[in-house]
Design a protein around this motif. Structure first.
Motif, PDB file in Angstrom:
ATOM      1  N   GLY A 170       0.819  -1.220   0.000  1.00  0.00           N
ATOM      2  CA  GLY A 170       0.000   0.000   0.000  1.00  0.00           C
ATOM      3  C   GLY A 170       0.843   1.256   0.000  1.00  0.00           C
ATOM      4  O   GLY A 170       2.073   1.201   0.080  1.00  0.00           O
ATOM      5  N   ASN A 171       0.174   2.412  -0.111  1.00  0.00           N
ATOM      6  CA  ASN A 171       0.923   3.673  -0.146  1.00  0.00           C
ATOM      7  C   ASN A 171       0.936   4.360   1.214  1.00  0.00           C
ATOM      8  O   ASN A 171       1.339   5.507   1.334  1.00  0.00           O
ATOM      9  CB  ASN A 171       0.344   4.599  -1.212  1.00  0.00           C
ATOM     10  CG  ASN A 171      -1.082   5.025  -0.899  1.00  0.00           C
ATOM     11  OD1 ASN A 171      -1.657   4.570   0.101  1.00  0.00           O
ATOM     12  ND2 ASN A 171      -1.637   5.887  -1.727  1.00  0.00           N
ATOM     13  N   GLY A 172       0.450   3.655   2.238  1.00  0.00           N
ATOM     14  CA  GLY A 172       0.476   4.247   3.575  1.00  0.00           C
ATOM     15  C   GLY A 172      -0.775   5.048   3.906  1.00  0.00           C
ATOM     16  O   GLY A 172      -1.010   5.393   5.049  1.00  0.00           O
ATOM     17  N   ASN A 173      -1.584   5.348   2.906  1.00  0.00           N
ATOM     18  CA  ASN A 173      -2.825   6.098   3.136  1.00  0.00           C
ATOM     19  C   ASN A 173      -4.031   5.183   3.172  1.00  0.00           C
ATOM     20  O   ASN A 173      -5.167   5.652   3.114  1.00  0.00           O
ATOM     21  CB  ASN A 173      -3.053   7.140   2.024  1.00  0.00           C
ATOM     22  CG  ASN A 173      -1.905   8.112   1.927  1.00  0.00           C
ATOM     23  OD1 ASN A 173      -1.251   8.398   2.921  1.00  0.00           O
ATOM     24  ND2 ASN A 173      -1.653   8.609   0.724  1.00  0.00           N
ATOM     25  N   GLY A 174      -3.789   3.886   3.171  1.00  0.00           N
ATOM     26  CA  GLY A 174      -4.898   2.941   3.142  1.00  0.00           C
ATOM     27  C   GLY A 174      -5.341   2.624   1.733  1.00  0.00           C
ATOM     28  O   GLY A 174      -6.248   1.816   1.523  1.00  0.00           O
ATOM     29  N   ASP A 175      -4.751   3.255   0.728  1.00  0.00           N
ATOM     30  CA  ASP A 175      -5.107   2.946  -0.652  1.00  0.00           C
ATOM     31  C   ASP A 175      -4.496   1.612  -1.058  1.00  0.00           C
ATOM     32  O   ASP A 175      -3.470   1.197  -0.528  1.00  0.00           O
ATOM     33  CB  ASP A 175      -4.577   4.026  -1.615  1.00  0.00           C
ATOM     34  CG  ASP A 175      -5.202   5.383  -1.355  1.00  0.00           C
ATOM     35  OD1 ASP A 175      -6.303   5.424  -0.766  1.00  0.00           O
ATOM     36  OD2 ASP A 175      -4.579   6.398  -1.733  1.00  0.00           O
ATOM     37  N   ILE A 176      -5.155   0.960  -2.004  1.00  0.00           N
ATOM     38  CA  ILE A 176      -4.614  -0.277  -2.560  1.00  0.00           C
ATOM     39  C   ILE A 176      -3.796   0.114  -3.787  1.00  0.00           C
ATOM     40  O   ILE A 176      -4.255   0.899  -4.628  1.00  0.00           O
ATOM     41  CB  ILE A 176      -5.752  -1.224  -2.983  1.00  0.00           C
ATOM     42  CG1 ILE A 176      -6.666  -1.493  -1.783  1.00  0.00           C
ATOM     43  CG2 ILE A 176      -5.199  -2.515  -3.569  1.00  0.00           C
ATOM     44  CD1 ILE A 176      -8.022  -2.030  -2.186  1.00  0.00           C
ATOM     45  N   VAL A 177      -2.574  -0.383  -3.871  1.00  0.00           N
ATOM     46  CA  VAL A 177      -1.711  -0.022  -4.999  1.00  0.00           C
ATOM     47  C   VAL A 177      -1.607  -1.204  -5.948  1.00  0.00           C
ATOM     48  O   VAL A 177      -1.181  -2.288  -5.560  1.00  0.00           O
ATOM     49  CB  VAL A 177      -0.318   0.413  -4.507  1.00  0.00           C
ATOM     50  CG1 VAL A 177       0.582   0.765  -5.697  1.00  0.00           C
ATOM     51  CG2 VAL A 177      -0.451   1.613  -3.569  1.00  0.00           C
ATOM     52  N   VAL A 178      -2.015  -0.973  -7.188  1.00  0.00           N
ATOM     53  CA  VAL A 178      -2.030  -2.022  -8.202  1.00  0.00           C
ATOM     54  C   VAL A 178      -1.105  -1.607  -9.331  1.00  0.00           C
ATOM     55  O   VAL A 178      -1.225  -0.490  -9.861  1.00  0.00           O
ATOM     56  CB  VAL A 178      -3.450  -2.233  -8.765  1.00  0.00           C
ATOM     57  CG1 VAL A 178      -3.460  -3.375  -9.769  1.00  0.00           C
ATOM     58  CG2 VAL A 178      -4.433  -2.492  -7.647  1.00  0.00           C
ATOM     59  N   ARG A 179      -0.200  -2.493  -9.680  1.00  0.00           N
ATOM     60  CA  ARG A 179       0.693  -2.197 -10.795  1.00  0.00           C
ATOM     61  C   ARG A 179       0.349  -3.084 -11.979  1.00  0.00           C
ATOM     62  O   ARG A 179      -0.102  -4.212 -11.822  1.00  0.00           O
ATOM     63  CB  ARG A 179       2.156  -2.393 -10.385  1.00  0.00           C
ATOM     64  CG  ARG A 179       2.655  -1.278  -9.446  1.00  0.00           C
ATOM     65  CD  ARG A 179       3.926  -1.647  -8.737  1.00  0.00           C
ATOM     66  NE  ARG A 179       5.003  -1.950  -9.668  1.00  0.00           N
ATOM     67  CZ  ARG A 179       5.757  -1.038 -10.295  1.00  0.00           C
ATOM     68  NH1 ARG A 179       5.530   0.246 -10.105  1.00  0.00           N
ATOM     69  NH2 ARG A 179       6.733  -1.398 -11.100  1.00  0.00           N
ATOM     70  N   SER A 180       0.558  -2.545 -13.159  1.00  0.00           N
ATOM     71  CA  SER A 180       0.281  -3.339 -14.368  1.00  0.00           C
ATOM     72  C   SER A 180       1.157  -2.808 -15.495  1.00  0.00           C
ATOM     73  O   SER A 180       1.724  -1.708 -15.387  1.00  0.00           O
ATOM     74  CB  SER A 180      -1.199  -3.226 -14.749  1.00  0.00           C
ATOM     75  OG  SER A 180      -1.565  -1.873 -14.939  1.00  0.00           O
ATOM     76  N   ASN A 181       1.283  -3.592 -16.539  1.00  0.00           N
ATOM     77  CA  ASN A 181       2.000  -3.149 -17.731  1.00  0.00           C
ATOM     78  C   ASN A 181       0.982  -2.871 -18.832  1.00  0.00           C
ATOM     79  O   ASN A 181      -0.080  -3.482 -18.864  1.00  0.00           O
ATOM     80  CB  ASN A 181       2.977  -4.220 -18.221  1.00  0.00           C
ATOM     81  CG  ASN A 181       4.072  -4.492 -17.197  1.00  0.00           C
ATOM     82  OD1 ASN A 181       4.197  -3.768 -16.202  1.00  0.00           O
ATOM     83  ND2 ASN A 181       4.845  -5.533 -17.437  1.00  0.00           N
ATOM     84  N   PHE A 182       1.336  -1.931 -19.699  1.00  0.00           N
ATOM     85  CA  PHE A 182       0.400  -1.642 -20.795  1.00  0.00           C
ATOM     86  C   PHE A 182       1.160  -1.467 -22.102  1.00  0.00           C
ATOM     87  O   PHE A 182       2.350  -1.118 -22.111  1.00  0.00           O
ATOM     88  CB  PHE A 182      -0.412  -0.374 -20.497  1.00  0.00           C
ATOM     89  CG  PHE A 182       0.409   0.882 -20.442  1.00  0.00           C
ATOM     90  CD1 PHE A 182       0.787   1.556 -21.612  1.00  0.00           C
ATOM     91  CD2 PHE A 182       0.821   1.420 -19.229  1.00  0.00           C
ATOM     92  CE1 PHE A 182       1.554   2.708 -21.568  1.00  0.00           C
ATOM     93  CE2 PHE A 182       1.596   2.578 -19.178  1.00  0.00           C
ATOM     94  CZ  PHE A 182       1.962   3.214 -20.349  1.00  0.00           C
ATOM     95  N   THR A 183       0.459  -1.738 -23.186  1.00  0.00           N
ATOM     96  CA  THR A 183       0.876  -1.216 -24.482  1.00  0.00           C
ATOM     97  C   THR A 183      -0.340  -0.511 -25.055  1.00  0.00           C
ATOM     98  O   THR A 183      -1.478  -0.939 -24.851  1.00  0.00           O
ATOM     99  CB  THR A 183       1.358  -2.303 -25.462  1.00  0.00           C
ATOM    100  OG1 THR A 183       0.242  -3.120 -25.816  1.00  0.00           O
ATOM    101  CG2 THR A 183       2.462  -3.146 -24.871  1.00  0.00           C
ATOM    102  N   VAL A 184      -0.086   0.589 -25.714  1.00  0.00           N
ATOM    103  CA  VAL A 184      -1.170   1.351 -26.335  1.00  0.00           C
ATOM    104  C   VAL A 184      -0.791   1.612 -27.781  1.00  0.00           C
ATOM    105  O   VAL A 184       0.285   2.157 -28.048  1.00  0.00           O
ATOM    106  CB  VAL A 184      -1.413   2.697 -25.615  1.00  0.00           C
ATOM    107  CG1 VAL A 184      -2.472   3.515 -26.330  1.00  0.00           C
ATOM    108  CG2 VAL A 184      -1.819   2.458 -24.156  1.00  0.00           C
ATOM    109  N   ALA A 185      -1.655   1.188 -28.691  1.00  0.00           N
ATOM    110  CA  ALA A 185      -1.486   1.567 -30.092  1.00  0.00           C
ATOM    111  C   ALA A 185      -2.308   2.825 -30.312  1.00  0.00           C
ATOM    112  O   ALA A 185      -3.455   2.914 -29.872  1.00  0.00           O
ATOM    113  CB  ALA A 185      -1.953   0.446 -31.003  1.00  0.00           C
ATOM    114  N   GLU A 186      -1.693   3.819 -30.944  1.00  0.00           N
ATOM    115  CA  GLU A 186      -2.385   5.097 -31.163  1.00  0.00           C
ATOM    116  C   GLU A 186      -2.281   5.427 -32.643  1.00  0.00           C
ATOM    117  O   GLU A 186      -1.195   5.406 -33.223  1.00  0.00           O
ATOM    118  CB  GLU A 186      -1.705   6.183 -30.319  1.00  0.00           C
ATOM    119  CG  GLU A 186      -2.345   7.538 -30.493  1.00  0.00           C
ATOM    120  CD  GLU A 186      -1.654   8.631 -29.663  1.00  0.00           C
ATOM    121  OE1 GLU A 186      -1.262   8.366 -28.511  1.00  0.00           O
ATOM    122  OE2 GLU A 186      -1.505   9.734 -30.209  1.00  0.00           O
TER     123      GLU A 186
END
Lengths: 438, 163
Positions: free
Chosen positions: B99-115
């Protein structure tokens, strides 16, 4: 178009310029030699190299260079090219060397003033005519360097006007930004680097075009208004939004802006949005400035609001918001802009907060305003690529500007005096006294 | 909240897929509504950048700035959106962080974006870090950090839409 049989001088007329200036690859190569190869170009700021051995790398026209602080404390601008086989000595954008630069190819070493220290197997060169023991056989230096109050400029040409004479009135803008700092200025972090798919001159012209904002930026202005209505508290923190809103006011608003134009293509334009506030934190900053400079001088500095100050052809400064955009022409239709943000040392945090809001909102690679500027630059370049029509008209307010001691001052903001002045400088760079191509 | 009480990773994946789908479908009002009132969309200029207050960022947008961007993107005279930008997001490697210490849940992910815009296809890749705050049965985004792998590189085109 081939330049054979065409006088380059005739491509620039008092009220119009030929489309080939923007799209001809041969003219572009000549510009690199005659304009970027001779003008004073911005290299970097001394705060980027605080200690001996600190360096940054950049490119001046076609020349890769290293700006480094030598052991004597002075800043040198060296060719980033090994004196042996030509390899770039520094391959990163910034760094530090403890004592010498070492070439990664054959291990030649150089002091931070460029002088040659040593090579592997020096006896290979004995009797060959190349003296590896002569320190002067080291890295080349750019012909001329000038450190103007921490801002380092260089000219690749040995001949030409001295820096302060060259920059002339444009130094008012640099002085204004520096004088706003209680304890000097420093670079804040890395720069934004963005590519425009258009000729470099289109960007510089646009800096002093006060008719396009309410046409090109109407969507950003409406966007800003929407945000200010829906999220008034949040929007109040963003001077970028207030700037966007003002872009699309009635033309009479932009007509009030004043542009002063100087020899060698430089310009200053007055600002339409001021960082000045009435809150306690801002007033505390003004108090610090009064303490440093005295009442009258501090007021002079704070009330002199420049939107853009340009040292043609490489630097556009926004003194009131401490941003500096550097033009790097890559190809006739490809221009890199490096955008630096500066911190006024000794100023309360609010001063930087406003500058940062302006940088993130109005100068970053994601900024809404340049989304539409870049589109117009692209369309101009594409339109001019067509051979069907030759001329670009630059005659707004032609003949109505005030000329005084070589300075051209506009009467109204919509004048294309700066654009005309830029192209007169272009012409002066590109042809000699007899009107022939240089 | 102890990790034992966290919903399954699938719940977070669906949340991330939904935010991406809202962006791809240009449904920006619903996308902004995923953010907490003080939520921030942040794209640092440097890898590992921790400080957005003293150094520049590519994006640093609260709801006011998001609203301004979206209003422009929808404006009939946003010239840079003629033709408009199309995107497709792919999100993978979703994992829970501490967590970030504020009680928030921290989620990490990878992305690719075609634009895609005007004949040019661009490719973005990077990492999302979502700070999620519980709101009823779902979450609201306190922070969406977007780390492009080329954040401090030369940017070929203006980034008009959220990545």
């Amino acid at each position: 178009m081939s330049m054979k049989g065409v006088s380059i001088g005739s491509l620039v007329q008092p009220d119009r310029v030929h489309r080939s200036l923007y799209v001809d690859p041969e003219l572009f190569e000549r510009e690199l030699d005659q304009i970027f190869g001779r003008a004073w170009l911005y290299v970097g700021h001394e705060s980027q190299v605080p200690n001996p051995g600190d360096y940054i790398t950049t490119q001046l026209a076609r020349q890769p260079v290293i700006m480094v602080r030598h052991t004597d404390g002075a800043i040198r601008v060296l060719h980033n090219r090994c004196s042996h086989h030509g390899s770039m000595i520094a391959g990163d954008r910034c760094g530090h060397v403890a004592s010498v630069f070492t070439c990664m190819y054959h291990g030649w070493t150089f002091r931070t003033d460029g002088s040659l220290v040593g090579v592997p197997v020096p006896e290979d060169y004995e009797g060959t005519g190349f003296d590896v023991r002569n320190p002067r056989n080291g890295l080349g230096s750019v012909a001329r360097v000038h450190n103007y109050r921490g801002f380092v400029f260089a000219s690749l040409a040995a001949e030409g006007p001295e820096f302060t004479q060259f920059a002339g009135g444009a130094l008012l803008g640099f002085d204004n930004m520096i004088d706003r700092a209680p304890d000097g200025v420093e670079v804040a972090g890395d720069c934004f680097r963005v590519i425009q798919h258009s000729n470099w001159k289109i960007f510089l012209e646009n800096m002093f075009d006060n008719v396009h904002p309410r046409i090109v930026h109407q969507s950003s202005a409406r966007g800003a208004k929407t945000a200010q209505q829906r999220f008034p508290a949040g929007a109040a923190n963003h001077i970028s939004l207030e700037t966007f809103r003002l872009l699309a006011l009635d033309q009479s608003f932009m007509q009030r802006l004043e542009i002063e134009n100087y020899p060698w293509g430089h310009s200053n334009m007055s600002g339409f949005v001021s960082p000045r506030g009435q809150d306690a934190e801002w007033l505390a900053y003004e108090a610090v400035l009064r303490e440093r400079h005295g009442e009258e001088r501090a007021e002079q500095i704070l009330s002199r609001n420049f939107h853009h100050t340009m040292i043609y052809p490489s630097a556009v400064l926004q003194p009131s918001f401490q941003q500096l955009r550097i033009v790097k022409p890559i190809a006739v239709d490809r221009t890199q802009i490096d955008i630096w943000l500066f911190r006024l040392k000794g100023a309360p945090k609010i001063v930087f907060r406003k500058a940062l809001s302006y940088a993130n909102g109005a100068n970053s690679p994601s900024n809404m305003v340049s989304a539409d500027d870049f589109e117009s630059y692209y369309r101009v370049h594409q339109g001019l690529a067509g051979p069907g029509s030759d001329w670009v008209i630059l005659s707004r307010q032609m003949g109505r500007d005030v000329v005084e001691n070589g300075t051209v001052r506009t009467r109204v903001g919509s004048s294309e005096a700066s654009q005309r002045n830029q192209f007169q400088a272009w012409r002066r760079y590109m042809i000699d006294e007899d009107g022939d191509a240089r | 909240m102890s990790p034992a009480k966290l919903p399954s990773i699938r719940v977070f994946e669906e949340f991330l897929f939904r935010q991406a789908d809202l962006l791809d479908s240009r449904n920006w009002d619903d996308w902004i509504a995923l953010f907490a009132d003080d939520g921030v969309y942040w794209m640092p200029l440097k890898p590992e950048q921790q400080d957005a207050e003293n150094y520049p960022s590519i994006f640093l947008e609260d709801k006011a700035l998001m609203a301004a961007r979206v209003a422009r993107l929808r404006d009939a005279n946003a010239w840079g959106q003629q033709p408009p930008t199309r995107t497709v997001h792919l999100i993978a490697n979703v994992r829970l962080d501490s967590g970030n210490g504020n009680g928030d849940i921290v989620v990490r992910s990878n992305f690719t974006v075609a634009e895609f815009r005007r004949d040019v296809l661009r490719h973005h890749a990077g990492t999302y870090t979502h700070h999620l705050r519980r709101a009823g049965k779902s979450f609201r985004i306190a922070m969406q950090r977007v780390d492009l792998i080329n954040c401090d590189g030369v940017h070929e085109y203006n980034l008009q839409v959220f990545i």
